[in-house]
Motif scaffolding. Structure first.
Motif, mmCIF file in Angstrom:
data_model
loop_
_atom_site.group_PDB
_atom_site.id
_atom_site.type_symbol
_atom_site.label_atom_id
_atom_site.label_comp_id
_atom_site.label_asym_id
_atom_site.label_seq_id
_atom_site.Cartn_x
_atom_site.Cartn_y
_atom_site.Cartn_z
ATOM 1 N N ALA A 166 0.847 -1.200 0.000
ATOM 2 C CA ALA A 166 0.000 0.000 0.000
ATOM 3 C C ALA A 166 0.881 1.249 0.000
ATOM 4 O O ALA A 166 0.597 2.230 -0.688
ATOM 5 N N TYR A 167 1.980 1.201 0.755
ATOM 6 C CA TYR A 167 2.900 2.341 0.773
ATOM 7 C C TYR A 167 3.578 2.521 -0.596
ATOM 8 O O TYR A 167 3.600 3.625 -1.148
ATOM 9 N N LEU A 168 4.115 1.418 -1.139
ATOM 10 C CA LEU A 168 4.827 1.507 -2.425
ATOM 11 C C LEU A 168 3.923 2.065 -3.520
ATOM 12 O O LEU A 168 4.367 2.825 -4.373
ATOM 13 N N GLN A 169 2.636 1.692 -3.444
ATOM 14 C CA GLN A 169 1.709 2.092 -4.505
ATOM 15 C C GLN A 169 1.345 3.570 -4.473
ATOM 16 O O GLN A 169 0.649 4.043 -5.356
ATOM 17 N N GLN A 170 1.779 4.288 -3.437
ATOM 18 C CA GLN A 170 1.458 5.722 -3.456
ATOM 19 C C GLN A 170 2.731 6.584 -3.424
ATOM 20 O O GLN A 170 2.665 7.780 -3.158
ATOM 21 N N ILE A 171 3.874 5.979 -3.762
ATOM 22 C CA ILE A 171 5.098 6.791 -3.865
ATOM 23 C C ILE A 171 4.958 7.682 -5.112
ATOM 24 O O ILE A 171 4.825 7.177 -6.224
ATOM 25 N N PRO A 172 4.941 8.992 -4.912
ATOM 26 C CA PRO A 172 4.661 9.885 -6.047
ATOM 27 C C PRO A 172 5.900 10.145 -6.909
ATOM 28 O O PRO A 172 7.015 9.765 -6.539
ATOM 29 N N SER A 173 5.670 10.758 -8.053
ATOM 30 C CA SER A 173 6.777 11.209 -8.903
ATOM 31 C C SER A 173 7.249 12.563 -8.405
ATOM 32 O O SER A 173 6.436 13.446 -8.166
ATOM 33 N N SER A 174 8.551 12.726 -8.269
ATOM 34 C CA SER A 174 9.080 14.047 -7.912
ATOM 35 C C SER A 174 8.981 14.958 -9.138
ATOM 36 O O SER A 174 8.802 14.475 -10.260
ATOM 37 N N ASP A 175 9.114 16.255 -8.918
ATOM 38 C CA ASP A 175 9.077 17.192 -10.053
ATOM 39 C C ASP A 175 10.188 16.867 -11.049
ATOM 40 O O ASP A 175 10.004 16.954 -12.255
ATOM 41 N N TYR A 176 11.329 16.491 -10.499
ATOM 42 C CA TYR A 176 12.472 16.139 -11.358
ATOM 43 C C TYR A 176 12.123 14.953 -12.256
ATOM 44 O O TYR A 176 12.362 14.968 -13.451
ATOM 45 N N LYS A 177 11.491 13.917 -11.645
ATOM 46 C CA LYS A 177 11.110 12.720 -12.406
ATOM 47 C C LYS A 177 10.102 13.089 -13.494
ATOM 48 O O LYS A 177 10.178 12.612 -14.629
ATOM 49 N N LYS A 178 9.122 13.958 -13.117
ATOM 50 C CA LYS A 178 8.115 14.363 -14.095
ATOM 51 C C LYS A 178 8.773 15.056 -15.281
ATOM 52 O O LYS A 178 8.389 14.845 -16.430
ATOM 53 N N LYS A 179 9.777 15.872 -14.975
ATOM 54 C CA LYS A 179 10.465 16.605 -16.037
ATOM 55 C C LYS A 179 11.217 15.614 -16.936
ATOM 56 O O LYS A 179 11.134 15.703 -18.165
ATOM 57 N N VAL A 180 11.916 14.685 -16.309
ATOM 58 C CA VAL A 180 12.659 13.682 -17.083
ATOM 59 C C VAL A 180 11.702 12.882 -17.970
ATOM 60 O O VAL A 180 11.964 12.646 -19.147
ATOM 61 N N ASP A 181 10.547 12.482 -17.377
ATOM 62 C CA ASP A 181 9.567 11.702 -18.138
ATOM 63 C C ASP A 181 9.036 12.489 -19.332
ATOM 64 O O ASP A 181 8.866 11.937 -20.421
ATOM 65 N N SER A 182 8.751 13.781 -19.110
ATOM 66 C CA SER A 182 8.159 14.534 -20.209
ATOM 67 C C SER A 182 9.200 14.803 -21.298
ATOM 68 O O SER A 182 8.872 14.815 -22.478
ATOM 69 N N LEU A 183 10.455 14.987 -20.886
ATOM 70 C CA LEU A 183 11.517 15.138 -21.893
ATOM 71 C C LEU A 183 11.665 13.859 -22.714
ATOM 72 O O LEU A 183 11.830 13.891 -23.932
ATOM 73 N N GLU A 184 11.556 12.732 -22.001
ATOM 74 C CA GLU A 184 11.677 11.433 -22.673
ATOM 75 C C GLU A 184 10.531 11.233 -23.671
ATOM 76 O O GLU A 184 10.719 10.750 -24.787
ATOM 77 N N MET A 185 9.316 11.659 -23.249
ATOM 78 C CA MET A 185 8.161 11.532 -24.137
ATOM 79 C C MET A 185 8.339 12.402 -25.381
ATOM 80 O O MET A 185 8.044 11.980 -26.493
ATOM 81 N N GLU A 186 8.844 13.607 -25.142
ATOM 82 C CA GLU A 186 9.083 14.536 -26.260
ATOM 83 C C GLU A 186 10.132 13.943 -27.209
ATOM 84 O O GLU A 186 9.973 13.984 -28.428
ATOM 85 N N ARG A 187 11.180 13.343 -26.628
ATOM 86 C CA ARG A 187 12.237 12.749 -27.448
ATOM 87 C C ARG A 187 11.664 11.628 -28.325
ATOM 88 O O ARG A 187 11.960 11.527 -29.510
ATOM 89 N N LYS A 188 10.796 10.789 -27.719
ATOM 90 C CA LYS A 188 10.183 9.688 -28.463
ATOM 91 C C LYS A 188 9.319 10.217 -29.595
ATOM 92 O O LYS A 188 9.293 9.661 -30.682
ATOM 93 N N LYS A 189 8.578 11.303 -29.286
ATOM 94 C CA LYS A 189 7.704 11.888 -30.298
ATOM 95 C C LYS A 189 8.535 12.390 -31.477
ATOM 96 O O LYS A 189 8.205 12.128 -32.633
ATOM 97 N N GLN A 190 9.620 13.090 -31.158
ATOM 98 C CA GLN A 190 10.495 13.612 -32.219
ATOM 99 C C GLN A 190 11.075 12.467 -33.035
ATOM 100 O O GLN A 190 11.224 12.561 -34.249
ATOM 101 N N GLU A 191 11.419 11.379 -32.338
ATOM 102 C CA GLU A 191 12.000 10.218 -33.008
ATOM 103 C C GLU A 191 10.990 9.629 -33.993
ATOM 104 O O GLU A 191 11.327 9.285 -35.119
ATOM 105 N N GLU A 192 9.729 9.539 -33.537
ATOM 106 C CA GLU A 192 8.679 9.016 -34.413
ATOM 107 C C GLU A 192 8.480 9.900 -35.638
ATOM 108 O O GLU A 192 8.325 9.409 -36.752
ATOM 109 N N ILE A 193 8.497 11.220 -35.412
ATOM 110 C CA ILE A 193 8.331 12.159 -36.521
ATOM 111 C C ILE A 193 9.468 11.988 -37.526
ATOM 112 O O ILE A 193 9.246 11.913 -38.736
ATOM 113 N N ALA A 194 10.686 11.862 -36.993
ATOM 114 C CA ALA A 194 11.847 11.712 -37.875
ATOM 115 C C ALA A 194 11.751 10.403 -38.667
ATOM 116 O O ALA A 194 12.107 10.341 -39.853
ATOM 117 N N TRP A 195 11.240 9.358 -37.986
ATOM 118 C CA TRP A 195 11.100 8.046 -38.624
ATOM 119 C C TRP A 195 10.094 8.112 -39.781
ATOM 120 O O TRP A 195 10.335 7.626 -40.881
#
Ligand code: HEC
Ligand code: HEC
Length: 305
Positions: A166-195
Motif C-alpha cells: 500500500a505504501y509503495l503504490q502511493q510513492i509519487p513522482s518528484s518534479d524532477y522525475k516528471k520533467k525527465v519523463d516529459s523530456l523522454e516523451m518529447e524525445r520519443k515523439k520527435q523520433e517518431e516524426i523523424a522516422w
C-alpha cells in the motif's frame, strides 16, 4: 574552587541543552505527524524504514545512481499483484535479481496491538480512536487483498506485505522525475516524426537512387533479408514464401504490384483489412529493401499453387 564552579556550570548547561533538545523533538513529532486517510500505507512506510529498503533505494531519481536504485514515481507503475509476487521472490520478475526477498513480511500479521504501539510511537494515541483506525486499516487491507487475488495470486492472511505494498503504490513522482519523463516523451515523439519523415522521403524517390530499390538490388542484402523474413513473415507466408495465410510471393501474380517499390509499399503499409500489419514503424527502408532482395531471390522457387 574556580575549576569546580566551571565544571558544574558546564554540566548544568549540557543538561539544559539536552532537555531542550528532547522537548523540541517531542513537540515536532506530535505536531507534524498527521495520520493520513491511507492508514495501511502510513503503517507500511515504517515497514519500509524498518526493512532498510533505503540502504539500496532512494525515493528521488535525482539522487539515484548505480548502487542506489530510485523508486521515484513507483506508485502505479506495477500492479499490486506484481509487488506481492516480487517481494516474496524478486527472481520471478527480474531473473538473477540482486534485490533480496522478504518472506517474513508474509508471516507477520497486522494486528491491533501492533497498530496501537505504532500510534503511540507517533504520539497519536490520544488523538484518534484506535478501534476506528484499526477498522479502517482492516478494510484497506481487505480491498488490497481482493485486488491482488483477482489480478495475480490468492492472498493469505492480513500481513505486513500488504501494508508495504500500500505504501509503495502511493510513492509519487518528484518534479524532477516528471520533467525527465516529459523530456523522454518529447524525445520519443520527435523520433517518431523523424522516422515517418525518413519513410516518406524513401518512398517519394521514384528513380534508381531510391534507397529501398538500391538495397533490393544488392546481393549482400539477401542474407539479411532472409533473417528478417524468417523472423517476421514465415508464419503467414510460409518458410520459403510459398504462401500460407498470406499469398505466395514467389510467383508472377501480384495483388498489389510486383515492382520493388510496390512490394515496399505493401510491406510498409500492410494490408490491415486482411490481417497483415503495417511494418513501417518496425523496419528501416533499407531493411525492407533487404527483405525484397530475399523475396526476389526466391522467384519461381515456391511453385505456383
Ligand atoms: C540489497 C539491496 C536492496 C534492498 C535492501 C532492497 N532492494 Fe529493491 N531492488 C534492488 C535492486 C538492485 C533492484 C533492481 C532489480 C534487481 O536487480 O534486483 C531493486 C528493485 C526494486 C523494485 C522494482 C523497481 C522498479 O522500478 O522496477 C522495487 C519495487 C523494490 N526494489 C522495492 C524494495 C523494497 C520495498 C525493499 C525493502 C523491503 C527493497 N526493495 C530492498 C536492491 C535492493
Ligand atoms: C498475420 C499474417 C501476415 C504476416 C505476419 C505477414 N503477412 Fe504479408 N500478407 C498477408 C496477407 C493475408 C496478405 C494478402 C492480402 C490480400 O489477400 O489482399 C499479404 C500480402 C503480402 C504482400 C502482397 C502480395 C501481393 O500479391 O501483392 C506482400 C509483398 C507481403 N504480404 C509481404 C510480407 C512480408 C515481407 C512480411 C513480413 C515482414 C509479411 N508479409 C507478413 C498476411 C501476412
Amino acid at each position: 574552587m574556580k575549576r569546580t564552579t566551571l565544571t558544574l556550570l558546564s554540566i548544568f548547561l549540557m543538561l539544559t541543552l539536552f532537555e531542550n533538545c528532547r522537548t523540541t523533538q517531542k513537540i515536532s513529532q506530535s505536531d507534524t505527524y498527521e495520520l493520513s486517510d491511507n492508514v495501511l500505507a502510513a503503517f507500511g512506510e515504517d515497514i519500509f524504514k524498518r526493512e532498510s529498503c533505503s540502504s539500496c533505494h532512494t525515493l528521488s531519481l535525482e539522487q539515484a545512481h548505480s548502487a542506489f536504485k530510485s523508486l521515484d514515481g513507483l506508485g502505479g507503475k506495477y500492479t499490486s499483484g506484481w509487488h506481492y509476487l516480487y517481494l516474496a521472490n524478486p527472481d520471478t520478475m527480474f531473473p538473477s535479481a540482486i534485490m533480496p526477498s522478504f518472506p517474513h513480511l508474509y508471516q507477520n500479521n497486522l494486528d491491533k496491538k501492533k497498530l496501537t504501539k505504532w500510534l503511540k510511537e507517533k504520539s497519536l494515541i490520544k488523538k484518534v480512536n484506535t478501534d476506528s483506525v484499526w477498522a479502517k486499516m482492516v478494510r484497506q487491507a481487505d480491498v488490497l487483498s481482493e485486488e491482488i487475488t483477482q489480478s495475480a495470486t490468492p492472498v493469505e492472511g492480513r500481513t505486513e506485505a500488504l501494508a508495504l505494498i500500500a505504501y509503495l503504490q502511493q510513492i509519487p513522482s518528484s518534479d524532477y522525475k516528471k520533467k525527465v519523463d516529459s523530456l523522454e516523451m518529447e524525445r520519443k515523439k520527435q523520433e517518431e516524426i523523424a522516422w515517418e519523415k525518413m519513410w516518406d522521403q524513401a518512398l517519394a524517390v521514384k528513380d534508381s537512387t531510391n534507397v529501398i530499390f538500391q538495397a533490393s538490388q544488392n546481393k549482400e542484402s539477401i542474407q539479411k533479408g532472409q533473417n528478417l523474413f524468417e523472423q517476421y513473415c514465415i508464419a503467414c507466408h510460409g518458410n520459403k514464401a510459398e504462401g500460407r495465410i498470406g499469398p505466395n510471393l514467389t510467383d508472377k501474380d501480384w495483388l498489389y504490384g510486383g515492382k520493388e517499390l510496390d512490394i515496399a509499399r505493401t510491406i510498409a503499409f500492410g494490408v490491415p483489412h486482411k490481417g497483415m500489419l503495417s511494418y513501417r514503424s518496425f523496419f528501416t527502408p533499407t531493411e525492407v529493401g533487404e527483405i525484397i532482395a530475399y523475396i526476389s531471390s526466391l522467384k519461381g522457387k515456391g511453385g505456383k499453387k
